[in-house]
Write a protein that holds these residues in place. Structure first.
Motif, short mmCIF file in Angstrom:
data_model
loop_
_atom_site.label_atom_id
_atom_site.label_comp_id
_atom_site.label_asym_id
_atom_site.label_seq_id
_atom_site.Cartn_x
_atom_site.Cartn_y
_atom_site.Cartn_z
N LYS A 32 2.06 1.80 -3.56
CA LYS A 32 0.96 2.27 -4.40
C LYS A 32 0.55 3.69 -4.02
O LYS A 32 0.18 4.49 -4.90
CB LYS A 32 -0.24 1.33 -4.27
CG LYS A 32 -0.03 -0.03 -4.92
CD LYS A 32 -1.29 -0.87 -4.85
CE LYS A 32 -1.09 -2.21 -5.56
NZ LYS A 32 -2.32 -3.04 -5.50
N TYR A 33 0.62 4.00 -2.73
CA TYR A 33 0.27 5.36 -2.28
C TYR A 33 1.24 6.39 -2.84
O TYR A 33 0.83 7.48 -3.28
CB TYR A 33 0.27 5.42 -0.75
CG TYR A 33 0.38 6.81 -0.21
CD1 TYR A 33 -0.68 7.70 -0.27
CD2 TYR A 33 1.58 7.26 0.36
CE1 TYR A 33 -0.57 9.00 0.21
CE2 TYR A 33 1.70 8.54 0.85
CZ TYR A 33 0.62 9.41 0.77
OH TYR A 33 0.74 10.68 1.25
N ALA A 58 0.83 -1.21 0.00
CA ALA A 58 0.00 0.00 0.00
C ALA A 58 0.86 1.25 0.00
O ALA A 58 0.51 2.26 -0.63
CB ALA A 58 -0.93 -0.01 1.21
N GLU A 104 -7.68 6.00 -0.59
CA GLU A 104 -7.82 4.58 -0.27
C GLU A 104 -6.48 3.95 0.09
O GLU A 104 -6.37 3.21 1.08
CB GLU A 104 -8.43 3.83 -1.45
CG GLU A 104 -8.59 2.33 -1.22
CD GLU A 104 -9.11 1.60 -2.44
OE1 GLU A 104 -8.96 0.37 -2.49
OE2 GLU A 104 -9.66 2.26 -3.33
N GLN A 105 -5.44 4.24 -0.69
CA GLN A 105 -4.13 3.64 -0.42
C GLN A 105 -3.54 4.16 0.89
O GLN A 105 -2.93 3.40 1.65
CB GLN A 105 -3.17 3.92 -1.58
CG GLN A 105 -3.59 3.29 -2.90
CD GLN A 105 -3.68 1.77 -2.84
OE1 GLN A 105 -3.12 1.13 -1.96
NE2 GLN A 105 -4.41 1.18 -3.77
N SER A 106 -3.72 5.45 1.16
CA SER A 106 -3.21 5.98 2.43
C SER A 106 -3.97 5.39 3.61
O SER A 106 -3.39 5.06 4.65
CB SER A 106 -3.33 7.51 2.45
OG SER A 106 -4.68 7.93 2.41
N ARG A 111 -5.49 2.43 3.63
CA ARG A 111 -5.10 1.02 3.75
C ARG A 111 -3.73 0.91 4.43
O ARG A 111 -3.51 0.01 5.25
CB ARG A 111 -5.08 0.36 2.38
CG ARG A 111 -4.71 -1.12 2.45
CD ARG A 111 -4.85 -1.81 1.10
NE ARG A 111 -6.25 -1.96 0.72
CZ ARG A 111 -6.83 -1.30 -0.28
NH1 ARG A 111 -6.11 -0.47 -1.02
NH2 ARG A 111 -8.10 -1.49 -0.54
N MET A 112 -2.82 1.80 4.08
CA MET A 112 -1.50 1.78 4.71
C MET A 112 -1.62 2.02 6.22
O MET A 112 -0.98 1.32 7.02
CB MET A 112 -0.61 2.85 4.07
CG MET A 112 0.82 2.86 4.55
SD MET A 112 1.84 4.01 3.58
CE MET A 112 1.01 5.56 3.92
N CYS A 162 -9.48 -1.01 4.23
CA CYS A 162 -8.97 0.36 4.12
C CYS A 162 -9.77 1.31 5.01
O CYS A 162 -10.07 2.44 4.61
CB CYS A 162 -8.97 0.83 2.67
SG CYS A 162 -10.54 0.58 1.81
N THR A 195 -8.54 7.10 -5.08
CA THR A 195 -7.49 6.08 -5.06
C THR A 195 -6.38 6.45 -4.08
O THR A 195 -5.92 5.60 -3.30
CB THR A 195 -6.89 5.91 -6.47
OG1 THR A 195 -7.91 5.47 -7.36
CG2 THR A 195 -5.77 4.88 -6.46
N THR A 196 -5.96 7.71 -4.08
CA THR A 196 -4.93 8.15 -3.15
C THR A 196 -5.41 8.04 -1.71
O THR A 196 -4.66 7.58 -0.82
CB THR A 196 -4.51 9.60 -3.45
OG1 THR A 196 -4.20 9.73 -4.84
CG2 THR A 196 -3.29 10.00 -2.64
#
Length: 285
Positions: free
Chosen positions: A43-44, A40, A237-239, A241-242, A91, A234-235
């Motif tokens: 991807k972030y 993540a 979501e990845q943050s 999830r991280m 997430c 998307t940004t």
């Protein structure tokens, strides 16, 4: 006497085996969450780099709407809500925050006498809203979030909506706007039908705007807003999830420490009890 001692040993051994099994399971889970956090994070970093140029599309797409002072007449009742999410979980509250905002918007517009239809970008939104708002769903787009969104994806969604046969008067896109690594905000952007844009009072200040130009601009603007919303979502979501995987790894570490302490205490109790039994047996002899 011997039977009671044997049962006590079996019970303690079973407890030790259970603790060992749980420790192994949680350690495996921790390995997964740490790996997911690393994926993540990568991807972030890419999503954040791609977000900066995408924001220009979103700001520029709304410039004409603001300058032309578009207002939808009161007798126009059809409102289209587009919720931007994804197909993937783990997430945090990314999906539920968009679903909650959509539920509030549907309730407010329905109370005002509007005919509301919903478009879900991402299968998670359909799962959250299907039971309570299934009659409002127009279409759902799946396979979102597996790969970084592109302008082609946004154009495809915009084309499907404009060719769906549903003639809306105005609409709104609800998505998660990225603020920082640990923060995002559910936001909303408007869009309008071709008739609403053509009927704006200030549209005449623009030269050489005919029906074809307005139609092309409407399609391009909707694609731009969707592309911007997909990038922001998307940004976020990845943050999220991280952050969620980092918290899960920390929680797993705490549980492992507690279980290790319990295991050591239980094992020490078993050893101590066995020593007492041996000493007591030797003393009896």
């Amino acid at each position: 006497m011997f039977l009671l001692i044997f049962r006590g040993q079996v019970r303690n051994m079973a407890t030790l085996k259970d603790i060992t099994r749980r420790l192994k399971s949680i350690k495996n889970i921790q390995k997964i969450t740490k790996s997911m956090k690393m994926v993540a994070a990568a991807k972030y970093a890419k999503a954040e780099r791609d977000l900066k140029p995408a924001r220009v599309y979103g700001v520029g797409a709304l410039a004409l709407y603001e300058k032309a002072e578009i207002k939808v007449p009161e007798d126009k009742k059809k409102h289209l809500i587009i919720g931007v999410s994804s197909d993937r979980g783990l997430c945090g509250a990314i999906h539920t925050s968009v679903a909650k905002a959509m539920k509030t918007e549907i309730g407010t517009l329905s109370d005002a006498g509007k005919d509301v239809m919903v478009v879900g970008v991402g299968d998670k939104l359909r799962g959250l809203l299907q039971r309570t708002h299934s009659k409002h769903f127009l279409v759902t787009f799946k396979e979102v979030g597996r790969k970084p969104p592109t302008f082609g994806d946004a154009s495809m969604i915009a084309s499907e909506l404009l060719n769906s046969g549903y003639e809306f008067d105005e609409g709104s896109v609800i998505y998660n706007r990225f603020r920082s690594v640990i923060s995002y905000k559910t936001d909303e952007k408007p869009f309008y039908s071709l008739d609403a844009v053509a009927g704006a009072e200030s549209i005449s200040i623009y030269d050489d705007i005919d029906a074809d130009v307005l139609r092309n601009y409407q399609e391009f603007t909707l694609a731009n807003i969707l592309f911007y919303s997909l990038k922001e979502s998307t940004t976020s979501e990845q943050s999220a999830r991280m952050t969620a995987m980092d918290n899960a790894s920390k929680n797993a570490s705490e549980i492992i420490d507690k279980l290790t302490l319990t295991f050591n205490r239980t094992r020490q109790a078993v050893i101590t009890k066995e020593l007492i039994e041996i000493i007591s047996g030797a003393a009896a002899l």
